[in-house]
Scaffold this active site. Structure first.
Site, PDB file in Angstrom:
ATOM      1  N   SER A  16      -3.782  56.720 -49.437  1.00 35.72           N
ATOM      2  CA  SER A  16      -4.813  56.174 -48.557  1.00 35.72           C
ATOM      3  C   SER A  16      -6.236  56.439 -49.041  1.00 35.72           C
ATOM      4  O   SER A  16      -7.102  55.560 -48.963  1.00 35.72           O
ATOM      5  CB  SER A  16      -4.648  56.728 -47.137  1.00 35.72           C
ATOM      6  OG  SER A  16      -3.405  56.354 -46.618  1.00 35.72           O
ATOM      7  N   LYS A  64       2.662  61.270 -35.441  1.00 29.11           N
ATOM      8  CA  LYS A  64       2.508  59.940 -34.849  1.00 29.11           C
ATOM      9  C   LYS A  64       2.799  59.905 -33.353  1.00 29.11           C
ATOM     10  O   LYS A  64       2.275  59.050 -32.640  1.00 29.11           O
ATOM     11  CB  LYS A  64       3.395  58.929 -35.581  1.00 29.11           C
ATOM     12  CG  LYS A  64       2.949  58.658 -37.012  1.00 29.11           C
ATOM     13  CD  LYS A  64       3.761  57.576 -37.676  1.00 29.11           C
ATOM     14  CE  LYS A  64       3.294  57.356 -39.106  1.00 29.11           C
ATOM     15  NZ  LYS A  64       3.930  56.187 -39.740  1.00 29.11           N
ATOM     16  N   ASP A 100       1.710  50.126 -38.115  1.00 29.18           N
ATOM     17  CA  ASP A 100       3.001  50.164 -38.823  1.00 29.18           C
ATOM     18  C   ASP A 100       3.881  48.993 -38.381  1.00 29.18           C
ATOM     19  O   ASP A 100       4.592  48.394 -39.188  1.00 29.18           O
ATOM     20  CB  ASP A 100       3.752  51.468 -38.517  1.00 29.18           C
ATOM     21  CG  ASP A 100       3.226  52.650 -39.305  1.00 29.18           C
ATOM     22  OD1 ASP A 100       2.601  52.440 -40.358  1.00 29.18           O
ATOM     23  OD2 ASP A 100       3.435  53.791 -38.862  1.00 29.18           O
ATOM     24  N   GLY A 124      16.816  57.780 -39.256  1.00 32.66           N
ATOM     25  CA  GLY A 124      15.689  58.543 -38.742  1.00 32.66           C
ATOM     26  C   GLY A 124      15.293  58.118 -37.348  1.00 32.66           C
ATOM     27  O   GLY A 124      15.505  56.966 -36.950  1.00 32.66           O
ATOM     28  N   GLY A 126      12.063  59.360 -35.876  1.00 30.83           N
ATOM     29  CA  GLY A 126      10.690  59.799 -35.641  1.00 30.83           C
ATOM     30  C   GLY A 126       9.744  58.656 -35.335  1.00 30.83           C
ATOM     31  O   GLY A 126      10.162  57.556 -34.956  1.00 30.83           O
ATOM     32  N   LYS A 152      19.139  62.005 -30.293  1.00 32.77           N
ATOM     33  CA  LYS A 152      18.113  60.992 -30.563  1.00 32.77           C
ATOM     34  C   LYS A 152      18.646  59.739 -31.241  1.00 32.77           C
ATOM     35  O   LYS A 152      17.902  58.785 -31.468  1.00 32.77           O
ATOM     36  CB  LYS A 152      16.999  61.604 -31.436  1.00 32.77           C
ATOM     37  CG  LYS A 152      16.184  62.660 -30.716  1.00 32.77           C
ATOM     38  CD  LYS A 152      15.040  63.157 -31.585  1.00 32.77           C
ATOM     39  CE  LYS A 152      14.176  64.152 -30.832  1.00 32.77           C
ATOM     40  NZ  LYS A 152      13.085  64.669 -31.675  1.00 32.77           N
TER      41      LYS A 152
END
Length: 246
Positions: A16, A64, A100, A124, A126, A152
């Site tokens: 970035s 996030k 995103d 994942g 997250g 999750k």
């Protein structure tokens, strides 16, 4: 001197700073800066908010979702996804966005053969996973979530390995974890790669290295593969659109 940046825990891999420094230079914005802010915990963001001339910043793992209590309100993109990767300071208010979602959806549509019916596995659970699952929901692609935490996801990696044939019914596999990212590029998500074939599509949100071990193992089985670099560029441009709006 308007200041922007990126917060995360470990940012040595980040593209970035170079991306935005070059962008500011190309736009003739010589007094603009973009810095990397490594935070040991999310509470440290409060000191960042006190910085003179801070206009906004990007958010990466693992913050996030953790950033949310530190913000005043959320754009519809962040509300829909449930995670924030762009913060904009608007008239003193801290506003959360999610670029995103835009980056991943655009990149995925550019790549997939939309005449094929897909069943997806998302590796994942997250903040990045939430942008991916929001996209799949919008595109009406059924999906299951694989997570280390059995509370999750739909399956754990251990359960997936024990039911390896499950992967044959899911032709789109998306890695949303940092597993395989440089400097740990010798790692890959723990899935039964031997069950992949030429009908599978593997998308890795990781972009460094360019060919991750996850992609390499898929490629060896004949699967189509793509990394997250296009998504990263798209979300970065969307971030700048948010920061530079009147």
């Amino acid at each position: 001197m308007p200041r922007f940046g990126l917060i995360g825990k470990k940012l040595g891999h980040s593209f970035s700073k170079k991306y935005f420094s070059e962008k500011f230079n190309n736009l003739g914005l010589e007094d603009y800066s973009y810095d990397l802010f490594e935070l040991e915990n999310i509470q440290e963001v409060e000191a960042l908010f006190q910085m003179d001339n801070l206009k906004g910043f990007n958010v990466t793992v693992p913050y996030k979702e953790l950033i949310k209590p530190h913000l005043d309100r959320f754009d519809k993109s962040a509300k829909m996804v449930g995670a924030v990767n762009v913060v904009n300071i608007e008239n003193g208010e801290r506003v959360g966005y999610n670029s995103d979602y835009y980056g991943f959806m655009t990149s995925l549509k550019n790549w997939l053969d939309l005449n094929i019916d897909y069943q997806a596995l998302v590796l994942g659970s997250g903040g990045a996973s939430k942008a991916v699952t929001s996209t799949l929901t919008k595109m009406k692609i059924p999906f299951g979530i694989i997570s280390r935490d059995k509370t999750k996801g739909d399956l754990t990696y251990e359960q997936l390995l024990k039911n390896a044939s499950f992967i044959q019914n899911h032709n789109l596999i998306i890695n949303t974890t940092p597993v395989g990212m440089s400097p740990l590029e010798d790692n890959s998500p723990s899935i039964p790669y031997d069950y992949l074939n030429e009908k599978h599509w593997l998308y890795d949100l990781v972009y460094n290295p360019e060919m991750t071990l996850f992609m390499k193992k898929g490629d060896e089985q004949g699967a189509k593969t793509k990394n997250g670099l296009e998504m990263l560029h798209l979300q970065a441009e969307k971030s700048w659109e948010i920061w530079s709006k009147p």
